[in-house]
Design a protein around this motif. Structure first.
Motif, PDB file in Angstrom:
ATOM      1  N   PHE A  80       0.823  -1.212   0.000  1.00 57.35           N
ATOM      2  CA  PHE A  80       0.000   0.000   0.000  1.00 57.35           C
ATOM      3  C   PHE A  80       0.863   1.270   0.000  1.00 57.35           C
ATOM      4  CE2 PHE A  80      -3.237  -2.961   1.913  1.00 57.35           C
ATOM      5  CZ  PHE A  80      -3.974  -3.047   0.743  1.00 57.35           C
ATOM      6  N   TYR A  81       2.058   1.177   0.525  1.00 54.84           N
ATOM      7  CA  TYR A  81       2.998   2.297   0.435  1.00 54.84           C
ATOM      8  C   TYR A  81       3.363   2.553  -1.027  1.00 54.84           C
ATOM      9  CZ  TYR A  81       7.263   5.026   0.953  1.00 54.84           C
ATOM     10  OH  TYR A  81       8.222   6.004   0.846  1.00 54.84           O
ATOM     11  N   LEU A  82       3.583   1.480  -1.772  1.00 51.35           N
ATOM     12  CA  LEU A  82       3.900   1.632  -3.199  1.00 51.35           C
ATOM     13  C   LEU A  82       2.745   2.274  -3.965  1.00 51.35           C
ATOM     14  CD1 LEU A  82       5.650  -1.798  -3.858  1.00 51.35           C
ATOM     15  CD2 LEU A  82       6.719   0.462  -3.939  1.00 51.35           C
ATOM     16  N   TRP A  83       1.521   2.014  -3.533  1.00 51.94           N
ATOM     17  CA  TRP A  83       0.351   2.629  -4.164  1.00 51.94           C
ATOM     18  C   TRP A  83       0.147   4.065  -3.692  1.00 51.94           C
ATOM     19  CZ3 TRP A  83      -2.311   1.202  -8.284  1.00 51.94           C
ATOM     20  CH2 TRP A  83      -2.266  -0.127  -8.689  1.00 51.94           C
ATOM     21  N   ARG A  84       0.979   4.493  -2.754  1.00 55.31           N
ATOM     22  CA  ARG A  84       0.947   5.857  -2.197  1.00 55.31           C
ATOM     23  C   ARG A  84      -0.364   6.176  -1.485  1.00 55.31           C
ATOM     24  NH1 ARG A  84       3.909   8.705  -7.284  1.00 55.31           N
ATOM     25  NH2 ARG A  84       5.969   7.896  -6.845  1.00 55.31           N
TER      26      ARG A  84
END
Length: 149
Positions: A80-84
């Motif tokens: 979810f961090y990668l999806w910002r």
């Protein structure tokens, strides 16, 4: 992080998380992953009292729930961090709770397993505890920049 690297990372993480979820569903249906199988195996190979074997298998299984779902929580956090997303750790915790619930629900249909609501709570606690530990370690290692996690 460059856009291309982020997209490749998202694709990789999607595959990794899908594989983990598939493994959990598979292990819910395979009798070798039940506690009874391991108790019988230990009883055949070691001359230990049955009460000790049962307690050992129970403790190992619950420890694996805690640490395993803690790891799954970290994977979801990174995903979810990668999806910002604004709160990737919270979204990761919710996703971990959903997977844990699905896993226990699937186990409730297997004759050699039992779906336990307590295991879902244990899984969530593992994801929360390990997520907090990682967050504390990351906070101590480098100064936080605005907008970073």
């Amino acid at each position: 992080m460059k856009q291309r690297t982020r997209i490749v990372s998202i694709i990789f993480m999607t595959f990794l998380l899908g594989s983990v979820i598939a493994f959990l569903l598979y292990s819910s249906e395979d009798p070798h992953w039940g506690g009874g199988f391991w108790e019988e195996w230990l009883a055949r190979h070691f001359d230990w009292p049955q009460e000790f074997i049962s307690q050992l298998v129970f403790n190992v299984r619950k420890s694996m729930h805690f640490t395993g779902y803690g790891g799954i929580g970290l994977l979801f956090w990174a995903y979810f961090y990668l999806w910002r997303l604004p709160f990737p750790q919270g979204a990761g915790l919710l996703a971990t709770a959903a997977v844990a619930s699905l896993d226990e629900y699937t186990q409730s249909f297997a004759t050699f397993r039992s779906g336990q609501p307590q295991d879902v709570l244990l899984d969530i606690c593992g994801a929360l505890a390990i997520g907090l530990i990682v967050r504390l370690v990351l906070a101590r290692r480098k100064p936080r920049r605005p907008g970073s996690y």
